[in-house]
Each structure stands twice: as C-alpha cells, then as structure tokens.
Design an enzyme around this catalytic site. Structure first.
Site, PDB file in Angstrom:
ATOM      1  N   HIS A 193      32.220  39.093  -3.538  1.00 24.35           N
ATOM      2  CA  HIS A 193      31.574  39.589  -2.318  1.00 24.35           C
ATOM      3  C   HIS A 193      31.611  41.117  -2.273  1.00 24.35           C
ATOM      4  O   HIS A 193      32.559  41.746  -2.719  1.00 24.35           O
ATOM      5  CB  HIS A 193      32.225  38.992  -1.067  1.00 24.35           C
ATOM      6  CG  HIS A 193      33.599  39.503  -0.749  1.00 24.35           C
ATOM      7  ND1 HIS A 193      33.810  40.596   0.060  1.00 24.35           N
ATOM      8  CD2 HIS A 193      34.826  39.067  -1.112  1.00 24.35           C
ATOM      9  CE1 HIS A 193      35.116  40.805   0.188  1.00 24.35           C
ATOM     10  NE2 HIS A 193      35.757  39.899  -0.516  1.00 24.35           N
ATOM     11  N   ASP A 205      39.155  44.415  -2.857  1.00 22.47           N
ATOM     12  CA  ASP A 205      38.613  43.267  -2.131  1.00 22.47           C
ATOM     13  C   ASP A 205      37.251  43.622  -1.544  1.00 22.47           C
ATOM     14  O   ASP A 205      37.160  43.962  -0.374  1.00 22.47           O
ATOM     15  CB  ASP A 205      39.601  42.858  -1.036  1.00 22.47           C
ATOM     16  CG  ASP A 205      39.234  41.584  -0.327  1.00 22.47           C
ATOM     17  OD1 ASP A 205      38.363  40.864  -0.838  1.00 22.47           O
ATOM     18  OD2 ASP A 205      39.793  41.309   0.747  1.00 22.47           O
ATOM     19  N   GLU A 239      31.749  37.917   3.581  1.00 24.20           N
ATOM     20  CA  GLU A 239      32.980  37.144   3.346  1.00 24.20           C
ATOM     21  C   GLU A 239      34.058  37.514   4.351  1.00 24.20           C
ATOM     22  O   GLU A 239      34.786  36.654   4.846  1.00 24.20           O
ATOM     23  CB  GLU A 239      33.468  37.381   1.913  1.00 24.20           C
ATOM     24  CG  GLU A 239      34.580  36.451   1.452  1.00 24.20           C
ATOM     25  CD  GLU A 239      35.973  36.960   1.764  1.00 24.20           C
ATOM     26  OE1 GLU A 239      36.933  36.207   1.545  1.00 24.20           O
ATOM     27  OE2 GLU A 239      36.128  38.126   2.221  1.00 24.20           O
ATOM     28  N   GLU A 240      34.146  38.803   4.675  1.00 20.05           N
ATOM     29  CA  GLU A 240      35.214  39.269   5.559  1.00 20.05           C
ATOM     30  C   GLU A 240      35.015  38.840   7.006  1.00 20.05           C
ATOM     31  O   GLU A 240      35.971  38.791   7.774  1.00 20.05           O
ATOM     32  CB  GLU A 240      35.325  40.797   5.486  1.00 20.05           C
ATOM     33  CG  GLU A 240      35.652  41.360   4.116  1.00 20.05           C
ATOM     34  CD  GLU A 240      37.051  41.007   3.646  1.00 20.05           C
ATOM     35  OE1 GLU A 240      37.809  40.369   4.417  1.00 20.05           O
ATOM     36  OE2 GLU A 240      37.397  41.366   2.498  1.00 20.05           O
TER      37      GLU A 240
END
Length: 271
Positions: A193, A205, A239-240
């Site tokens: 992502h 991330d 995604e987050e």
C-alpha cells in the site's frame, strides 16, 4: 488595683474590596475573572492541539514538496543488463522509496494522489521499455460501496449496518503467464500500500513495499522469457484508514477471481 492601659494598635488602612479573599460567596468579580482566565487557557490549549493535528494532515497536501515526483527517472540496474532484465536493483527501489516519502501522504490528500501519479508514471515507463509484453494496467477511480453486513467483511455480527463508499484508487498491473492463463485461481498476487498515516512519511509502512513492487515490475517486463504464471501487482491505497484498498480489490471479480497465491509486502514501522 490600677489596671494598665491596653497597648495601642497601629491603625490599618482599609483592605481594598478587590484584594479580599473569598469569604462565603466571596468576591464574585474575582471568581468570574479567574474563570475567564481558565477558559482562555483551555481554549488556547485546544487551539494549539487542533492546529498541530491540522498541520500534520495538511502537510500531506503540500504539492510543492512533491514537485520532484514528476517524473523520477529510473536508475540503471546495479548489474549488467541481461536476458533476465538485469536483476533486481536495490538502487532503483531505494529511489522510489525516497521519492514517495518526500512528505506525509495519507488518503485522501493531494500528496496521496501525487504518490499515485508517480506510481502510474513509473509503471507506464517500465511497460513502454518492453513493448512485446501484453501488460494490462487497471487504475479505476470508480466509487465502490459496501456495508458491514456484507459477508466479505468477515466481521460476522460484531459490527452491523455501517455503510461505506470509497473512490477506487488502487493501481493493478497484470502480466500474463503461459500456464493456465486466465483460468480460475492461477495467478500470483503481490501487494503493497502506498498511503501513509497523517503523522509520518510512511517509509517502512509501506513505501518500502511500493519501491520493491516497482522494481519487481521492471525486472519482470524486461525479462525476455515468458512467465509461466500470471502475476498481478497491486499498488493498494487506503490501508491505513480501514483497509479500503483491500475491500475494493475483494469486490473486483475480474481481478480477485483468478488469484491463487497472495503475497503482501509490508512492514510495521513508526517512521
């Protein structure tokens, strides 16, 4: 018996009314002024916290800091070019990571769309370098809706009745293979992502995963040998927030229905 005179006390000036401490109900003017001061401090603290949070979010929408993203030339491979496309070049992946993490890029923000544009630019230039490959790029921006009652959510009856509508922003690249091409459950899906949280630039991330996927794409499309199995590369968004990109992908039957193996490239980090 003669009594001694009581010692005389110095005369005290009257205490100003505003200087007296509260007795009983006390001086209401002082109490009101104190309360106003307390409310002012609370309002100032709230304003500072709000401004800090807004700054963290809006920094991700600063387009000038993303000017270096369009375009970023692909670096030469670290090893000589050969029939396998030169092999995986860590320098290329690192350059992509550095480009995407110029600023925070949460979904939705201008910086998030800039990161998506960068990914699309690199994808298209990689494909253009190998015109013999029949590579498909799916970059739909359609709106997708679902509710938590949907069995695909996997929530059972824990959270019911909540509706969600999200604009698609995943970028999916399909490199066809020769074995069982197009049949059900014959493709390998690689996913990472590209959105970050509002307070970090998302290096680990998950820009690390995006840089890896972009370099894998370059190697695969430049390989002169055909792939045995179809490979899908999913550059996932949201995604987050609430796994939005995954929810959209799961509701894309033309893509999801042929996936037989799935590898998610991601790390947990705070930077």
């Amino acid at each position: 018996m003669r009594r001694s005179a009581a010692p005389s006390l110095p005369l005290l000036s009257p205490v100003p009314a505003l200087a007296r401490g509260p007795v009983g109900h006390g001086n209401k003017r002082i109490t009101r002024e104190t309360q106003l001061d307390q409310w002012s401090l609370m309002l100032l603290a709230f304003s500072l916290v709000t401004a800090t949070l807004l700054t963290a979010v809006l920094r991700g929408t600063a387009t000038p800091s993303f000017s270096s993203l369009h375009p970023l030339p692909l670096l030469p491979p670290l090893v000589p070019t050969s029939s396998n496309g030169g092999g995986f070049a860590a320098a290329n992946a690192h350059a992509h990571i550095a480009a995407i993490t110029v600023a925070e890029h949460p979904m939705p923000s201008v910086a998030n769309w800039a990161a998506r544009s960068y990914i699309l630019d690199v994808v298209r230039r990689s494909i253009a370098s190998a015109p013999t490959r029949n590579v498909q790029v799916m970059d739909s921006t359609d709106w997708v809706a679902w509710t938590t009652d949907d069995p695909a959510m996997g929530l059972g009856d824990r959270v019911l009745g909540r509706s969600t509508i999200v604009q698609s922003s995943n970028v999916v690249v399909r490199i066809p293979g020769t074995i069982a091409n197009g049949t059900r459950r014959s493709a390998v899906l690689l996913s990472a992502h590209y959105d970050s949280v509002p307070t970090t630039k998302g290096v680990g991330d998950d820009a690390l995963g995006i840089g890896t996927l972009l370099e894998i794409l370059r190697v695969l499309v430049q390989d002169v040998e055909p792939l045995p199995y179809t490979v899908l590369l999913n550059f996932n968004n949201g995604e987050e927030l609430d796994l939005y990109g995954a929810q959209v992908l799961a509701r894309s039957p033309s893509i999801w229905s042929e996936v037989g193996a799935f590898i998610n490239i991601g790390t947990y980090s705070v930077f």
